[in-house]
Design a protein around this motif. Structure first.
Motif, PDB file in Angstrom:
ATOM      1  N   LEU A   3       0.830  -1.195   0.000  1.00 59.50           N
ATOM      2  CA  LEU A   3       0.000   0.000   0.000  1.00 59.50           C
ATOM      3  C   LEU A   3       0.867   1.248   0.000  1.00 59.50           C
ATOM      4  O   LEU A   3       1.874   1.303   0.719  1.00 59.50           O
ATOM      5  N   GLN A   4       0.442   2.228  -0.763  1.00 56.16           N
ATOM      6  CA  GLN A   4       1.169   3.495  -0.843  1.00 56.16           C
ATOM      7  C   GLN A   4       0.182   4.622  -0.619  1.00 56.16           C
ATOM      8  O   GLN A   4      -0.694   4.859  -1.464  1.00 56.16           O
ATOM      9  N   ALA A   5       0.325   5.298   0.510  1.00 57.21           N
ATOM     10  CA  ALA A   5      -0.549   6.422   0.828  1.00 57.21           C
ATOM     11  C   ALA A   5       0.068   7.725   0.349  1.00 57.21           C
ATOM     12  O   ALA A   5       1.296   7.894   0.391  1.00 57.21           O
ATOM     13  N   SER A   6      -0.767   8.631  -0.085  1.00 53.40           N
ATOM     14  CA  SER A   6      -0.299   9.936  -0.551  1.00 53.40           C
ATOM     15  C   SER A   6      -1.417  10.953  -0.391  1.00 53.40           C
ATOM     16  O   SER A   6      -2.565  10.603  -0.093  1.00 53.40           O
ATOM     17  N   GLY A   7      -1.063  12.213  -0.611  1.00 51.83           N
ATOM     18  CA  GLY A   7      -2.065  13.267  -0.606  1.00 51.83           C
ATOM     19  C   GLY A   7      -2.060  14.161   0.611  1.00 51.83           C
ATOM     20  O   GLY A   7      -2.822  15.122   0.674  1.00 51.83           O
ATOM     21  N   GLY A   8      -1.219  13.855   1.586  1.00 53.44           N
ATOM     22  CA  GLY A   8      -1.141  14.695   2.757  1.00 53.44           C
ATOM     23  C   GLY A   8      -0.508  16.033   2.440  1.00 53.44           C
ATOM     24  O   GLY A   8       0.023  16.250   1.349  1.00 53.44           O
ATOM     25  N   ALA A  23      -2.887   0.367  -4.107  1.00 56.98           N
ATOM     26  CA  ALA A  23      -2.509  -0.998  -3.752  1.00 56.98           C
ATOM     27  C   ALA A  23      -1.863  -1.699  -4.941  1.00 56.98           C
ATOM     28  O   ALA A  23      -2.239  -1.477  -6.093  1.00 56.98           O
ATOM     29  N   SER A  24      -0.903  -2.539  -4.633  1.00 54.89           N
ATOM     30  CA  SER A  24      -0.260  -3.343  -5.662  1.00 54.89           C
ATOM     31  C   SER A  24       0.064  -4.714  -5.092  1.00 54.89           C
ATOM     32  O   SER A  24       0.125  -4.894  -3.879  1.00 54.89           O
ATOM     33  N   GLY A  25       0.212  -5.672  -5.977  1.00 54.03           N
ATOM     34  CA  GLY A  25       0.596  -7.005  -5.542  1.00 54.03           C
ATOM     35  C   GLY A  25      -0.536  -7.839  -5.002  1.00 54.03           C
ATOM     36  O   GLY A  25      -0.286  -8.879  -4.374  1.00 54.03           O
ATOM     37  N   CYS A  95      -3.205   4.142   5.544  1.00 50.33           N
ATOM     38  CA  CYS A  95      -4.204   3.240   4.991  1.00 50.33           C
ATOM     39  C   CYS A  95      -3.763   1.809   5.285  1.00 50.33           C
ATOM     40  O   CYS A  95      -2.579   1.529   5.452  1.00 50.33           O
ATOM     41  N   ALA A  96      -4.742   0.935   5.371  1.00 48.08           N
ATOM     42  CA  ALA A  96      -4.475  -0.443   5.730  1.00 48.08           C
ATOM     43  C   ALA A  96      -5.497  -1.352   5.065  1.00 48.08           C
ATOM     44  O   ALA A  96      -6.589  -0.915   4.707  1.00 48.08           O
ATOM     45  N   ALA A  97      -5.125  -2.612   4.935  1.00 48.71           N
ATOM     46  CA  ALA A  97      -6.009  -3.602   4.323  1.00 48.71           C
ATOM     47  C   ALA A  97      -6.130  -4.807   5.238  1.00 48.71           C
ATOM     48  O   ALA A  97      -5.141  -5.243   5.851  1.00 48.71           O
ATOM     49  N   SER A  98      -7.328  -5.323   5.283  1.00 50.55           N
ATOM     50  CA  SER A  98      -7.612  -6.449   6.176  1.00 50.55           C
ATOM     51  C   SER A  98      -8.388  -7.512   5.432  1.00 50.55           C
ATOM     52  O   SER A  98      -9.262  -7.203   4.627  1.00 50.55           O
ATOM     53  N   GLY A  99      -8.079  -8.768   5.744  1.00 49.30           N
ATOM     54  CA  GLY A  99      -8.830  -9.874   5.166  1.00 49.30           C
ATOM     55  C   GLY A  99     -10.091 -10.196   5.962  1.00 49.30           C
ATOM     56  O   GLY A  99     -10.855 -11.069   5.574  1.00 49.30           O
ATOM     57  N   TYR A 100     -10.303  -9.482   7.047  1.00 52.69           N
ATOM     58  CA  TYR A 100     -11.486  -9.712   7.867  1.00 52.69           C
ATOM     59  C   TYR A 100     -12.669  -8.932   7.329  1.00 52.69           C
ATOM     60  O   TYR A 100     -12.508  -7.910   6.665  1.00 52.69           O
ATOM     61  N   THR A 101     -13.837  -9.407   7.656  1.00 57.80           N
ATOM     62  CA  THR A 101     -15.050  -8.767   7.157  1.00 57.80           C
ATOM     63  C   THR A 101     -15.504  -7.646   8.085  1.00 57.80           C
ATOM     64  O   THR A 101     -14.849  -7.343   9.073  1.00 57.80           O
ATOM     65  N   ASP A 102     -16.656  -7.103   7.768  1.00 63.44           N
ATOM     66  CA  ASP A 102     -17.095  -5.832   8.356  1.00 63.44           C
ATOM     67  C   ASP A 102     -17.092  -5.733   9.880  1.00 63.44           C
ATOM     68  O   ASP A 102     -16.775  -4.668  10.404  1.00 63.44           O
TER      69      ASP A 102
END
Length: 124
Positions: A3-8, A23-25, A95-102
């Motif tokens: 993940l690559q965050a930007s815009g700050g 996101a990549s990969g 930013c972060a990514a999770s394999g868990y649901t809501d």
């Protein structure tokens, strides 16, 4: 997934910023995506999330009615539109990514992949 965050950046109180999380990969579509922030001397806290299965969005009380999370699956990118910013919003945003649901969308420990953070500074 990477993940690559930007815009700050630096913005005056009342202004707006849009953060991006590229996101990549991996297939971004299968992850819950969250935004968290950490101010100076504070713990990292939940800001907003987008559930991958439901498409629902979740917000911290501090972000409701001012921030909007969205995702563009074609671009493998998530966004956080932040309006009416205040100095209290000053923080490094992750930013972060999770394999868990809501049900776990607000839980920092359920996120496996993290971007490097982007600094948002709001001046009064």
């Amino acid at each position: 997934v990477q993940l690559q965050a930007s815009g700050g950046g630096l913005v005056q109180a009342g202004g707006s910023l849009r953060l991006s999380c590229a996101a990549s990969g991996g297939n971004f579509r299968i992850y819950t995506v969250g935004w968290f922030r950490q101010g100076l001397g504070t713990e990292r806290e939940f800001v907003a999330a987008s559930g991958y299965r439901s498409g629902r969005t979740y917000y911290a009380d501090s972000a409701k009615d001012r921030f909007t999370i969205s995702r563009d699956h074609a671009k493998n990118t998530a966004y956080l539109q932040m309006n009416n910013l205040t100095p209290e919003d000053t923080a490094v945003y992750y930013c972060a990514a999770s394999g868990y649901t809501d049900p776990y969308a607000r839980e920092l420990r359920k996120y496996d992949y993290w971007g490097q953070g982007t600094l948002v500074t709001v001046s009064s």
